[in-house]
Design a protein around this motif. Structure first.
Motif, short mmCIF file in Angstrom:
data_model
loop_
_atom_site.label_atom_id
_atom_site.label_comp_id
_atom_site.label_asym_id
_atom_site.label_seq_id
_atom_site.Cartn_x
_atom_site.Cartn_y
_atom_site.Cartn_z
N LEU A 24 -42.44 39.00 -58.89
CA LEU A 24 -41.53 39.82 -58.09
C LEU A 24 -40.07 39.59 -58.45
O LEU A 24 -39.23 40.49 -58.29
N GLU A 25 -39.77 38.40 -58.93
CA GLU A 25 -38.38 38.08 -59.29
C GLU A 25 -38.07 38.38 -60.75
O GLU A 25 -36.95 38.15 -61.21
N GLY A 26 -39.04 38.90 -61.50
CA GLY A 26 -38.83 39.22 -62.91
C GLY A 26 -37.74 40.26 -63.10
O GLY A 26 -37.53 41.14 -62.26
N ASP A 27 -37.04 40.16 -64.22
CA ASP A 27 -35.89 41.03 -64.49
C ASP A 27 -36.25 42.51 -64.49
O ASP A 27 -35.48 43.34 -64.00
N ASN A 28 -37.40 42.86 -65.02
CA ASN A 28 -37.75 44.27 -65.18
C ASN A 28 -38.69 44.81 -64.10
O ASN A 28 -39.01 46.00 -64.09
N PHE A 29 -39.14 43.93 -63.21
CA PHE A 29 -40.17 44.34 -62.24
C PHE A 29 -39.73 45.55 -61.41
O PHE A 29 -40.47 46.54 -61.29
N HIS A 30 -38.55 45.51 -60.86
CA HIS A 30 -38.10 46.58 -59.95
C HIS A 30 -37.67 47.84 -60.70
O HIS A 30 -37.41 48.87 -60.06
N GLN A 31 -37.61 47.77 -62.02
CA GLN A 31 -37.31 48.96 -62.81
C GLN A 31 -38.55 49.78 -63.11
O GLN A 31 -38.47 50.94 -63.52
#
Length: 324
Positions: A231-238
């Protein structure tokens, strides 16, 4: 709050003081609505014969229980353009605000309200005085009739209703779901934190069983660190919502094998005409249990116990005949 005419003649909950409902519902939930066609009629009935008024959308507040995870998706943009081109075809349902005169609260039609607000025009609405319980049932049924809420949105809506103190009968009625389906929704929401669900989003391409599998994986204490890392990954919310689901699922299910699910036992009840015995049988395929209560339960239980050998021999004989 009074419970008389709970649904104003629509999907009424039983009330000994109320008249017969227009849509008598029977079964486990008594008020359970079994088809989308019926649900659509239920929602339309709230609007039939009522005056439609134009309201300033700034005077209308959102429902006290949220039912969507995605607020500004492609479907909403399509709705905005449709209303811009030809106007608002169907009015929304609102009720007078409980505490502020001259203001309202939307029951269903949240996206039409948002579209009117964005377009800077009044929203066409039916105003009806209904209580909180009727509100959540009408809201859930109208969404179910349009069948555009995803499984996890329905599960989250069910969980929110439970947290507000509504019982399973009301939740089943609002979601047009039987007790087993509601139970599965609740089990998913018990294993998945609200933060995980919000981070993934509505996931329109993901069905119930996949959410059950993810909840079983994410619910393991050993996977807590992995969940947080994804969930904290750089691209997850993209990523699109479906891809966010797949990313978390893949990270937790490293074996790439289907997640083993516990099969809910099938429950059957039996009672003779004299009602002197009430039996409940549970069968999950591997284990079978029988419990009895009421006046003759003890004596009938001993009667069965004394004949188990003969009953089992009869069972084997019948099995043998079926195999021939």
């Amino acid at each position: 709050m009074a419970r008389k005419n709970l649904l104003e003649g629509l999907a009424e909950m039983p009330d000994e003081n109320a008249g017969a409902p227009n849509y008598p519902m029977r079964g486990a939930g008594r008020s359970l609505v079994r088809s989308l066609d019926e649900l659509a009629k239920q929602a339309e009935k709230f609007l039939e014969g009522e005056a439609v008024v134009d309201l300033d959308p700034e005077l209308v507040e959102t429902s006290f229980v949220k039912d969507r995870l995605s607020e500004d998706d492609e479907a909403f943009r399509t709705l905005v353009e449709a209303i811009r081109a030809r106007g608002q075809d169907t009015p929304i349902l609102v009720r007078p605000h409980a505490r502020i005169d001259g203001r309202y609260q939307v029951v269903f039609g949240h996206r039409r309200l948002r579209a009117a607000r964005e377009l800077g025009r009044n929203v066409r609405a039916v105003v009806k005085a209904i209580d909180d319980r009727t509100h959540v049932i009408a809201q859930g049924q109208e969404n179910s009739a349009r069948a555009d809420l995803t499984f996890i949105e329905r599960a989250l809506f069910a969980k929110r209703l439970e947290e507000l103190g509504y019982d399973r009968e009301v939740i089943s009625t609002a979601l047009a779901a039987n007790a087993a389906s509601v139970s599965k929704m609740m089990s998913v929401m018990e294993r998945l934190s609200r933060e995980v669900v919000q981070a993934i989003g509505s996931a329109p391409g993901v069905g119930r069983e996949r959410w059950v599998e993810l909840s079983l994986l994410a619910g393991k204490a050993a996977n807590a660190a992995n969940v947080a890392k994804v969930l904290e990954g750089d691209n997850f919310h993209q990523l699109p919502s479906d891809k966010r689901f797949e990313a978390l699922y893949a990270a937790l299910n490293k074996s790439a094998r289907p997640v083993k699910k516990t099969v809910a036992p099938r429950k059957v009840t039996w009672q003779p005409l004299d009602k002197a015995v009430q039996a409940e049988m549970k069968n999950d395929g591997k284990a079978f249990s029988l419990s009895m209560k009421a006046r003759n339960a003890g004596r009938f239980g001993e009667f069965l116990s004394g004949r188990l050998d003969a009953l089992y021999e009869q069972f084997l004989a019948e099995e043998s005949k079926q195999g021939d």
